[in-house]
Each structure stands twice: as C-alpha cells, then as structure tokens.
Design a protein around this motif. Structure first.
Motif, PDB file in Angstrom:
ATOM      1  N   GLN A 169      38.322  62.291  -0.367  1.00  0.00           N
ATOM      2  CA  GLN A 169      39.690  61.289  -0.467  1.00  0.00           C
ATOM      3  C   GLN A 169      39.719  61.094  -1.923  1.00  0.00           C
ATOM      4  OE1 GLN A 169      39.408  58.074   2.156  1.00  0.00           O
ATOM      5  NE2 GLN A 169      39.227  59.671   4.081  1.00  0.00           N
ATOM      6  N   SER A 170      38.597  60.986  -2.365  1.00  0.00           N
ATOM      7  CA  SER A 170      38.694  60.453  -4.086  1.00  0.00           C
ATOM      8  C   SER A 170      39.438  61.546  -4.876  1.00  0.00           C
ATOM      9  CB  SER A 170      37.363  59.953  -4.577  1.00  0.00           C
ATOM     10  OG  SER A 170      37.004  58.802  -3.871  1.00  0.00           O
ATOM     11  N   MET A 171      38.879  62.790  -4.670  1.00  0.00           N
ATOM     12  CA  MET A 171      39.521  64.036  -5.358  1.00  0.00           C
ATOM     13  C   MET A 171      40.910  64.378  -5.023  1.00  0.00           C
ATOM     14  SD  MET A 171      35.935  66.414  -5.214  1.00  0.00           S
ATOM     15  CE  MET A 171      36.889  67.514  -6.912  1.00  0.00           C
ATOM     16  N   THR A 172      41.089  64.114  -3.727  1.00  0.00           N
ATOM     17  CA  THR A 172      42.719  64.289  -3.055  1.00  0.00           C
ATOM     18  C   THR A 172      43.441  63.163  -3.992  1.00  0.00           C
ATOM     19  OG1 THR A 172      41.995  64.884  -1.116  1.00  0.00           O
ATOM     20  CG2 THR A 172      44.127  64.127  -1.352  1.00  0.00           C
ATOM     21  N   ALA A 173      43.006  61.851  -3.960  1.00  0.00           N
ATOM     22  CA  ALA A 173      43.796  60.955  -4.680  1.00  0.00           C
ATOM     23  C   ALA A 173      43.904  61.212  -6.360  1.00  0.00           C
ATOM     24  CB  ALA A 173      43.031  59.340  -4.809  1.00  0.00           C
ATOM     25  N   VAL A 174      42.859  61.924  -7.074  1.00  0.00           N
ATOM     26  CA  VAL A 174      42.949  62.479  -8.388  1.00  0.00           C
ATOM     27  C   VAL A 174      43.990  63.497  -8.424  1.00  0.00           C
ATOM     28  CG1 VAL A 174      41.844  63.458 -10.083  1.00  0.00           C
ATOM     29  CG2 VAL A 174      40.625  61.493  -8.862  1.00  0.00           C
ATOM     30  N   LEU A 175      44.127  64.432  -7.407  1.00  0.00           N
ATOM     31  CA  LEU A 175      45.389  65.439  -7.492  1.00  0.00           C
ATOM     32  C   LEU A 175      46.558  64.774  -7.402  1.00  0.00           C
ATOM     33  CD1 LEU A 175      43.571  68.156  -5.093  1.00  0.00           C
ATOM     34  CD2 LEU A 175      44.298  68.466  -7.490  1.00  0.00           C
ATOM     35  N   LEU A 176      46.534  63.869  -6.927  1.00  0.00           N
ATOM     36  CA  LEU A 176      48.047  63.473  -6.621  1.00  0.00           C
ATOM     37  C   LEU A 176      48.425  62.669  -8.064  1.00  0.00           C
ATOM     38  CD1 LEU A 176      47.989  61.782  -2.837  1.00  0.00           C
ATOM     39  CD2 LEU A 176      49.083  63.838  -3.736  1.00  0.00           C
ATOM     40  N   VAL A 177      47.557  61.970  -8.570  1.00  0.00           N
ATOM     41  CA  VAL A 177      47.648  61.221  -9.641  1.00  0.00           C
ATOM     42  C   VAL A 177      47.938  62.368 -10.808  1.00  0.00           C
ATOM     43  CG1 VAL A 177      46.733  59.843 -11.608  1.00  0.00           C
ATOM     44  CG2 VAL A 177      46.454  59.323  -9.279  1.00  0.00           C
ATOM     45  N   LEU A 178      47.390  63.261 -10.925  1.00  0.00           N
ATOM     46  CA  LEU A 178      47.518  64.391 -11.798  1.00  0.00           C
ATOM     47  C   LEU A 178      48.949  65.117 -11.589  1.00  0.00           C
ATOM     48  CD1 LEU A 178      43.995  66.189 -12.176  1.00  0.00           C
ATOM     49  CD2 LEU A 178      45.055  64.717 -13.871  1.00  0.00           C
ATOM     50  N   GLY A 179      49.290  65.367 -10.394  1.00  0.00           N
ATOM     51  CA  GLY A 179      50.575  65.726 -10.020  1.00  0.00           C
ATOM     52  C   GLY A 179      51.818  65.087 -10.370  1.00  0.00           C
ATOM     53  N   ARG A 180      51.544  63.752 -10.253  1.00  0.00           N
ATOM     54  CA  ARG A 180      52.619  62.976 -10.796  1.00  0.00           C
ATOM     55  C   ARG A 180      52.768  62.860 -12.498  1.00  0.00           C
ATOM     56  NH1 ARG A 180      50.840  59.622  -6.403  1.00  0.00           N
ATOM     57  NH2 ARG A 180      49.533  58.322  -8.060  1.00  0.00           N
ATOM     58  N   ALA A 181      51.695  62.587 -13.004  1.00  0.00           N
ATOM     59  CA  ALA A 181      51.420  62.745 -14.344  1.00  0.00           C
ATOM     60  C   ALA A 181      52.087  64.014 -15.020  1.00  0.00           C
ATOM     61  CB  ALA A 181      50.061  62.484 -14.844  1.00  0.00           C
ATOM     62  N   ALA A 182      51.713  65.168 -14.466  1.00  0.00           N
ATOM     63  CA  ALA A 182      52.260  66.259 -14.914  1.00  0.00           C
ATOM     64  C   ALA A 182      53.769  66.422 -14.818  1.00  0.00           C
ATOM     65  CB  ALA A 182      51.514  67.570 -14.126  1.00  0.00           C
TER      66      ALA A 182
ATOM     67  N   GLN B 291      44.569  69.889 -12.830  1.00  0.00           N
ATOM     68  CA  GLN B 291      44.803  69.964 -11.404  1.00  0.00           C
ATOM     69  C   GLN B 291      43.977  71.147 -10.568  1.00  0.00           C
ATOM     70  OE1 GLN B 291      49.045  69.607 -11.128  1.00  0.00           O
ATOM     71  NE2 GLN B 291      48.774  68.537  -9.292  1.00  0.00           N
ATOM     72  N   GLU B 292      44.136  72.282 -11.310  1.00  0.00           N
ATOM     73  CA  GLU B 292      43.163  73.537 -10.706  1.00  0.00           C
ATOM     74  C   GLU B 292      41.878  73.308 -10.471  1.00  0.00           C
ATOM     75  OE1 GLU B 292      45.003  76.016  -9.284  1.00  0.00           O
ATOM     76  OE2 GLU B 292      46.733  75.057  -9.590  1.00  0.00           O
ATOM     77  N   ILE B 293      41.334  72.795 -11.681  1.00  0.00           N
ATOM     78  CA  ILE B 293      39.914  72.377 -11.748  1.00  0.00           C
ATOM     79  C   ILE B 293      39.625  71.322 -10.384  1.00  0.00           C
ATOM     80  CG2 ILE B 293      37.929  71.372 -12.982  1.00  0.00           C
ATOM     81  CD1 ILE B 293      39.171  72.614 -15.615  1.00  0.00           C
TER      82      ILE B 293
ATOM     83  N   LEU C 212      37.555  70.349  -4.967  1.00  0.00           N
ATOM     84  CA  LEU C 212      37.708  69.931  -3.704  1.00  0.00           C
ATOM     85  C   LEU C 212      37.644  70.981  -2.531  1.00  0.00           C
ATOM     86  CD1 LEU C 212      38.741  67.728  -2.009  1.00  0.00           C
ATOM     87  CD2 LEU C 212      41.005  68.417  -2.418  1.00  0.00           C
ATOM     88  N   ASP C 213      37.764  72.278  -2.751  1.00  0.00           N
ATOM     89  CA  ASP C 213      37.835  73.271  -1.895  1.00  0.00           C
ATOM     90  C   ASP C 213      36.080  73.458  -2.001  1.00  0.00           C
ATOM     91  OD1 ASP C 213      40.196  73.968  -1.570  1.00  0.00           O
ATOM     92  OD2 ASP C 213      40.317  75.366  -3.021  1.00  0.00           O
ATOM     93  N   GLU C 214      35.237  73.186  -2.916  1.00  0.00           N
ATOM     94  CA  GLU C 214      33.901  73.481  -2.914  1.00  0.00           C
ATOM     95  C   GLU C 214      33.082  72.356  -2.014  1.00  0.00           C
ATOM     96  OE1 GLU C 214      30.182  75.205  -3.629  1.00  0.00           O
ATOM     97  OE2 GLU C 214      32.189  76.057  -3.879  1.00  0.00           O
ATOM     98  N   VAL C 215      33.820  71.279  -2.413  1.00  0.00           N
ATOM     99  CA  VAL C 215      33.384  70.043  -1.402  1.00  0.00           C
ATOM    100  C   VAL C 215      33.472  70.432   0.152  1.00  0.00           C
ATOM    101  CG1 VAL C 215      33.654  67.523  -0.799  1.00  0.00           C
ATOM    102  CG2 VAL C 215      33.144  68.335  -3.152  1.00  0.00           C
TER     103      VAL C 215
END
Length: 317
Positions: free
Chosen positions: A136-149, A164-166, A171-174
């Motif tokens: 969930q934390s990494m999903t939140a980071v993805l959303l923040v990076l998406g809005r910032a981008a 975002q890709e990293i 997240l896929d590995e987790v």
C-alpha cells in the motif's frame, strides 16, 4: 541363553577340544623343543584361533547388523527395521532398537508437523504485512509520483516517470514475493491452478522453458497434501534454476494406483550423488508429514528428477 554364556560356551568348546588333543593325542613337548613339535603346536594354536573367531563371528553377527543400521538410519526415510530371529539377548536388543526407531519416527513426524505449520503461519503473516504495509505504501508513492509528473516540466517529468517505473517494478516484485509466501490461488482455485500460476511465473522470471503435463479430473486432496505438493514443486523449480544449468523443465501431475504423483524433471547437468541440503531435507519433511514418498534421481549430463508420490486421503464413512 544370554550373550555372556554364549561367548563363554564357544570359548569353552574350543579350549576343551585343545585340552583333549593334548591329553589323548600322541603329542609331547621336549626341552629344548623340537622343530616338529613347534610346528604341531603352532598349527594347533592357529586352528584354535580360527575356530574361535568363526564361532564368535557367528554368535555376534546380529550386533554387527544393528551397528550398521545405526550408522545409516535416517528418520526422514521411515520403515528401516531389522529382522528378529532366535532367542536370548541379541534378538531382544533388536526388538528394542526397532521399537525405538518406531517411536523416534513418530515423534519426528509430530515435531516436523508443528514446525511446518508454524512456518506456514509465519509466511502468511509476512505476506500479509508485505501486502498491507509495503504494497500500500508503494502504491501511494506511485500515485504521488504520477501527480507530480503531470505538473512537472519536461526533464523533471522524465525523471519522475523513471521513478514511477522503478517503483512499479518493485511493487510487482513485492507482489510476487507475497504469492510465493502465501499461494492464495491454492486456497481459492486448487492445486492445478496454483501449479500453473507457479510455473508461468517461474518461466517469466527465469527465462526457462517449462512444460506442464497435468492429468484431467485429478481427485481432490486435503489442504496439507496440496500444500506439500505445491511446496515441493516450488523448491524443485528453485533448485533447478540455481544449480542445474537447465534450459527446459517438465512439471507433471498424475494420478494412478490410489496416489497423486508430482514429477519435476530438468535437462540440466545432473550430478553423480545428490547432496541433501536444507531444501531437500525440507521436502522430505513435507513428504513425511502427509505419508508420501520422495525420490530424487540424478545422472551426470542427463538432468535431475524429483518425484513425490502422495496417497489419496481416505474417504470418511
């Protein structure tokens, strides 16, 4: 007759025969001793020693068998017993040793079951924490990076997209680790679907070719049996990827003669003698837990085959 009296009797027979020969045979000893007399005495002593050794070997042979089994017994390969015959202390020793093996095998099975259940519970806990906390934390980071981008200029936007890709890859590995720790598909869809998902995920991440051969209409197993088959397949694939140097693997699941058999075969380098590390010992413990038989065969240049044969659960009347 006890072992003491048997050994004493054997020696008494040999010494009695030697004494009788000295008393009634036309044999004398001169002083100084003659050559012929020395030859007769030496030959007689040799015959006495050979006879005594042969009789003692025959009398103590059961102890040698017990000692040999003690040095090779393995509680993960149950059923090793010595035949009991004759009377006296040695057969009683063999019966006691067989009873001890049976008791140790039973205690080992119970302790292994507890350890494996605790291990699965810990895996479920770690998988839940990875899913709920890290995921969930990494999903939140993805959303923040998406809005910032979306609000950033060109160069910074590219860097944010890379981040975002990293993060998405992590997240896929987790999620993959969560599936390995807790195969939810096994509980939801059954063994065949779980093994299909496992092999597909394995082929994707290793680049190896995996061939599946599953019988149609496989009978249902209990949860412990399905989990043991799944974990053995998982460990076999991992070992093949790490050590075998294989290019192709085959995973087969078949039912015959009242048992379900899982076979994992690779075309790797193979080995002359299978060295059983923690992974293989763990597979044997899982096989012991469900009363299954694990066979591992390997030939240099011809790959390795892992076969687990699990009996079908008895129908409740």
């Amino acid at each position: 007759m006890s072992l003491f009296w048997r050994v004493f009797g054997l020696n008494a027979v040999v010494l009695g025969l030697a004494t009788a020969l000295l008393l009634w045979a036309p044999v004398t000893v001169s002083v100084p001793i003659l050559l012929t007399e020395a030859v007769v005495l030496l030959v007689g002593m040799g015959v006495m020693l050979v006879a005594n050794g042969a009789l003692l070997r025959w009398g103590l042979a059961p102890l040698a068998r017990v000692t040999a089994l003690m040095t090779t017994v393995d509680l993960l390969r149950p059923g090793q017993r010595l035949p009991v015959s004759g009377g006296g202390e040695v057969p009683e020793l063999i019966r006691t040793f067989n009873a001890m093996l049976e008791r140790l095998e039973s205690e080992r099975a119970v302790s292994s079951a507890r350890v494996l259940l605790a291990q699965e519970a810990e895996r479920r806990r770690i998988a839940q924490e990875l899913h709920d906390e890290v995921g969930q934390s990494m999903t939140a980071v993805l959303l923040v990076l998406g809005r910032a981008a979306d609000d950033a200029d060109g160069p910074l936007r590219e860097e944010l997209h890379q981040a975002q890709e990293i993060t998405r890859g992590s997240l896929d590995e987790v999620r993959r680790l969560v599936r390995r720790l807790r195969p939810g598909v096994l509980d939801d869809l059954g063994l065949v679907s779980a093994l299909s998902s496992l092999t597909q995920d394995f082929a994707t991440h290793t680049g190896l070719r995996v061939v599946r051969r599953f019988d149609a209409d496989l009978p249902a197993l209990d949860h412990e049996g399905e989990l043991a088959l799944y974990r053995v397949a998982q460990e076999s694939l991992t070992n093949a990827a790490r050590h075998a140097g294989a290019e192709r693997l085959e995973v087969a699941l078949q039912c015959a003669d009242g048992a379900v058999t899982l076979t994992v075969t690779d075309d790797g380098r193979g080995i002359e003698e299978v060295h059983e590390g923690a992974g293989i010992r763990g597979m044997r413990e899982r096989a012991l837990l469900i009363g299954a038989r694990l066979d591992i065969t390997s030939t240099v240049g011809s790959g390795t085959r892992v076969r687990l044969t699990a009996p079908l659960p008895r129908k409740q009347s």
